[in-house]
Scaffold this motif. Sequence first.
Motif, mmCIF file in Angstrom:
data_model
loop_
_atom_site.group_PDB
_atom_site.id
_atom_site.type_symbol
_atom_site.label_atom_id
_atom_site.label_comp_id
_atom_site.label_asym_id
_atom_site.label_seq_id
_atom_site.Cartn_x
_atom_site.Cartn_y
_atom_site.Cartn_z
ATOM 1 N N MET A 1 56.475 -28.249 -17.050
ATOM 2 C CA MET A 1 56.839 -30.087 -18.613
ATOM 3 C C MET A 1 58.020 -28.842 -19.592
ATOM 4 N N LEU A 2 58.451 -30.343 -19.802
ATOM 5 C CA LEU A 2 59.471 -30.453 -21.040
ATOM 6 C C LEU A 2 58.785 -29.080 -22.138
ATOM 7 N N ASN A 3 59.944 -28.234 -22.318
ATOM 8 C CA ASN A 3 60.083 -27.066 -23.020
ATOM 9 C C ASN A 3 61.276 -27.022 -23.855
ATOM 10 N N ASN A 4 60.709 -27.506 -25.349
ATOM 11 C CA ASN A 4 60.981 -27.414 -26.651
ATOM 12 C C ASN A 4 62.738 -26.106 -26.944
ATOM 13 N N THR A 5 62.054 -24.949 -26.486
ATOM 14 C CA THR A 5 62.834 -24.312 -26.716
ATOM 15 C C THR A 5 64.230 -23.752 -26.088
ATOM 16 N N GLN A 6 64.221 -24.839 -24.668
ATOM 17 C CA GLN A 6 64.816 -24.251 -23.463
ATOM 18 C C GLN A 6 65.675 -25.617 -23.618
ATOM 19 N N THR A 7 67.281 -24.723 -23.166
ATOM 20 C CA THR A 7 68.193 -26.176 -23.419
ATOM 21 C C THR A 7 67.227 -27.195 -21.780
ATOM 22 N N TYR A 8 69.140 -28.306 -21.532
ATOM 23 C CA TYR A 8 68.358 -28.404 -20.315
ATOM 24 C C TYR A 8 69.093 -28.062 -19.298
ATOM 25 N N SER A 9 70.506 -26.821 -19.661
ATOM 26 C CA SER A 9 70.602 -26.447 -18.804
ATOM 27 C C SER A 9 69.834 -25.517 -18.636
ATOM 28 N N PRO A 37 74.730 -29.647 -14.649
ATOM 29 C CA PRO A 37 73.874 -30.648 -15.883
ATOM 30 C C PRO A 37 75.123 -31.148 -16.697
ATOM 31 N N ILE A 38 75.218 -32.718 -17.420
ATOM 32 C CA ILE A 38 76.067 -32.867 -18.474
ATOM 33 C C ILE A 38 75.447 -33.261 -19.285
ATOM 34 N N ALA A 39 74.497 -33.240 -19.479
ATOM 35 C CA ALA A 39 73.239 -34.376 -20.820
ATOM 36 C C ALA A 39 71.541 -34.407 -20.370
ATOM 37 N N PHE A 40 71.216 -34.589 -20.963
ATOM 38 C CA PHE A 40 69.833 -34.622 -20.782
ATOM 39 C C PHE A 40 69.378 -35.461 -21.698
ATOM 40 N N GLY A 42 66.052 -36.566 -22.887
ATOM 41 C CA GLY A 42 64.468 -37.051 -23.337
ATOM 42 C C GLY A 42 64.124 -37.519 -21.463
ATOM 43 N N THR A 43 65.072 -39.016 -20.643
ATOM 44 C CA THR A 43 64.392 -39.474 -20.025
ATOM 45 C C THR A 43 65.507 -39.575 -18.895
ATOM 46 N N THR A 44 66.520 -39.228 -18.894
ATOM 47 C CA THR A 44 67.884 -39.507 -18.392
ATOM 48 C C THR A 44 68.637 -38.634 -18.013
ATOM 49 N N LEU A 45 68.547 -37.861 -16.917
ATOM 50 C CA LEU A 45 69.511 -35.891 -16.697
ATOM 51 C C LEU A 45 70.354 -36.816 -16.191
ATOM 52 N N ARG A 46 71.143 -36.462 -16.653
ATOM 53 C CA ARG A 46 72.635 -37.099 -16.087
ATOM 54 C C ARG A 46 73.856 -35.624 -14.966
ATOM 55 N N LEU A 47 73.934 -35.799 -14.099
ATOM 56 C CA LEU A 47 74.047 -34.371 -13.319
ATOM 57 C C LEU A 47 75.157 -34.862 -12.337
ATOM 58 N N ARG A 48 76.423 -34.178 -13.314
ATOM 59 C CA ARG A 48 77.673 -34.194 -12.534
ATOM 60 C C ARG A 48 78.228 -33.634 -10.917
ATOM 61 N N VAL A 49 78.473 -34.336 -10.119
ATOM 62 C CA VAL A 49 78.252 -34.008 -7.932
ATOM 63 C C VAL A 49 79.895 -34.231 -8.026
ATOM 64 N N TYR A 73 60.283 -29.320 -14.696
ATOM 65 C CA TYR A 73 60.959 -28.881 -15.660
ATOM 66 C C TYR A 73 61.413 -30.139 -16.644
ATOM 67 N N TYR A 74 61.370 -31.170 -16.132
ATOM 68 C CA TYR A 74 62.200 -32.777 -17.456
ATOM 69 C C TYR A 74 60.890 -33.444 -17.745
ATOM 70 N N GLY A 75 60.220 -33.603 -16.609
ATOM 71 C CA GLY A 75 58.653 -34.294 -16.703
ATOM 72 C C GLY A 75 59.213 -35.466 -16.011
ATOM 73 N N SER A 76 57.612 -36.154 -16.107
ATOM 74 C CA SER A 76 57.699 -36.695 -14.154
ATOM 75 C C SER A 76 58.680 -38.023 -14.320
ATOM 76 N N GLN A 77 58.980 -38.584 -16.028
ATOM 77 C CA GLN A 77 59.497 -39.925 -16.587
ATOM 78 C C GLN A 77 60.991 -39.403 -15.907
ATOM 79 N N THR A 78 61.514 -38.255 -15.708
ATOM 80 C CA THR A 78 62.800 -38.478 -15.610
ATOM 81 C C THR A 78 63.588 -39.050 -14.262
ATOM 82 N N LYS A 79 64.594 -39.547 -14.935
ATOM 83 C CA LYS A 79 65.449 -40.428 -13.840
ATOM 84 C C LYS A 79 67.285 -39.351 -13.924
ATOM 85 N N LEU A 80 68.003 -39.296 -12.693
ATOM 86 C CA LEU A 80 68.337 -38.896 -12.791
ATOM 87 C C LEU A 80 70.303 -39.533 -12.558
#
Length: 471
Positions: A1-9, A37-40, A42-49, A73-80
């Motif tokens: 689950m989302l852990n606040n001490t961790q960065t999205y990277s 990963p370029i941004a998160f 809280g709901t949307t994880l942006r990935l550069r491919v 790791y990002y939560g079950s509601q996460t969109k990509l």
Amino acid sequence: MLNNTQTYSDMWQNCLDRIKAETSEEEFARWFRPIVPIAFDGTTLRLRVPNASYVYQIEKNYIPFLRPIISQYYGSQTKLHYAVPRSETPAAGETTTTHPTAVPSFTAQSNTANLPKNPFVIPGLRRISIDPQLNPNYTFANFIEGECNRLARSAAMSVAVTPGDNPFNPLYIYGNSGLGKTHIAQSVGHEVRLRHPELQVLYVSMNKFQAQFQTAYKNGEIPDFIHFYQMIDVLIIDDIQELTGKTGTQNAFFNIFNHLQLTGKQLILTSDKPPVELKDIEQRLLTRFKWGLSARLDLPDYETKVKIIRAKSQKLGAELTDEVVQYLADNISANVREIEGALSSLAANASFLGRRITPALAKEVLKAYVQIDRSEITIDRIIEVVCSYLGLEFERFNSAERTREIAQARQIAMYLAKQHTKAPLTAIGAAIGGRNHATVLHSCKAVSNLIETDKSFRHQVEEIERQVLAL
Ligand code: ADP
Ligand code: MG
């Protein structure tokens, strides 16, 4: 689950660790390591491919696999959302254009209203329409079923009904030339297109595959080559014995094969040999060929021959009397391609020369088109060839001796007599050691079994058979 001490990277690194543990090294290196990963928020994880094909691959093949990992790791509601560089020049990496591609399977609440209908947002990517390269005549409807092809045909049909989702993956069809391997393999392609029009089907001969590989290699396009093949849902590769010894192609083929199997795609392979006899093909490939089902095509038996002759002559518009059909079936012991050749020639003779198709005309035509005239083969002739090939005196062959050597020679003779003469089993038994018909049947079975399992025995019988036929 989302852990606040961790960065999205950091979280992405955790995801990568899990992905790595659950994929092959090649897959991981190709499809996951390059993702950044370029941004998160809280709901949307942006990935550069790196490019569009990643979006396609991930969406098409990896979502069920990725969903629980990303959820963890990002939560079950996460969109990509994917970010694809506008062009692939090095500088363009900075100015990315995002293609908002939600992953509906991640969350029931994805805002699909704002999304394109097709989640594969890269224009044209999903739409590539691949010509399946199928011959329109090679359909199940045109394929005559018989004892000689029943297993292969049934397996081919069930593969066509549920491609990729059956125990026959790969379906490996083998047999001598002209027995219908290409026809049956392509029938699967046609049937899949009827039943599952959304699936990409492709037929390619191994020679063509290798030529394409060479060209791709010269042009530095191997990744594109592999990627192209990895997009196919039902891949038919004909005459894979041609792959022998070419390491580069074997590698590419292995990658493609692996990927397709892993992602539940269907492979259909044909060859003139069973997998065990393929020379120079890497073990890791041979092992995979054996994962599915190998089905052999045999020379058509009498009944199937009759059906084939009737069907093909009808197509040619040549009317054959029962007598002619029977004459042809009795006298052609060649493969289906040669039966077709003989029939075409018969039909041509009849129509161009205005001749009626009689057994006499059939006989005349067969002389030119078919190498073998079965009527000449007698049990005596078979015994003679068996004895001379095995270096046995006829007296011993014909004596009461029951050594293994003699017993096996008799079995081979019975087997060949059953295959190549019209003599009833009782007559064969009487002529060979004075046995009854049950013994003859048993012997034929024993020889067939041994042919299946013992290579050198098979070569021996084939060579004897060749001599018997080479009258
Ligand atoms: P292979 O690939 O094994 O060399 P093909 O599939 O090219 O053989 O078959 C040779 C010819 O015989 C083709 O024209 C094919 O349509 C025909 N043929 C083979 N088996 C059958 C069958 N069971 N029914 C109808 N036609 C057949
Ligand atoms: Mg063929």
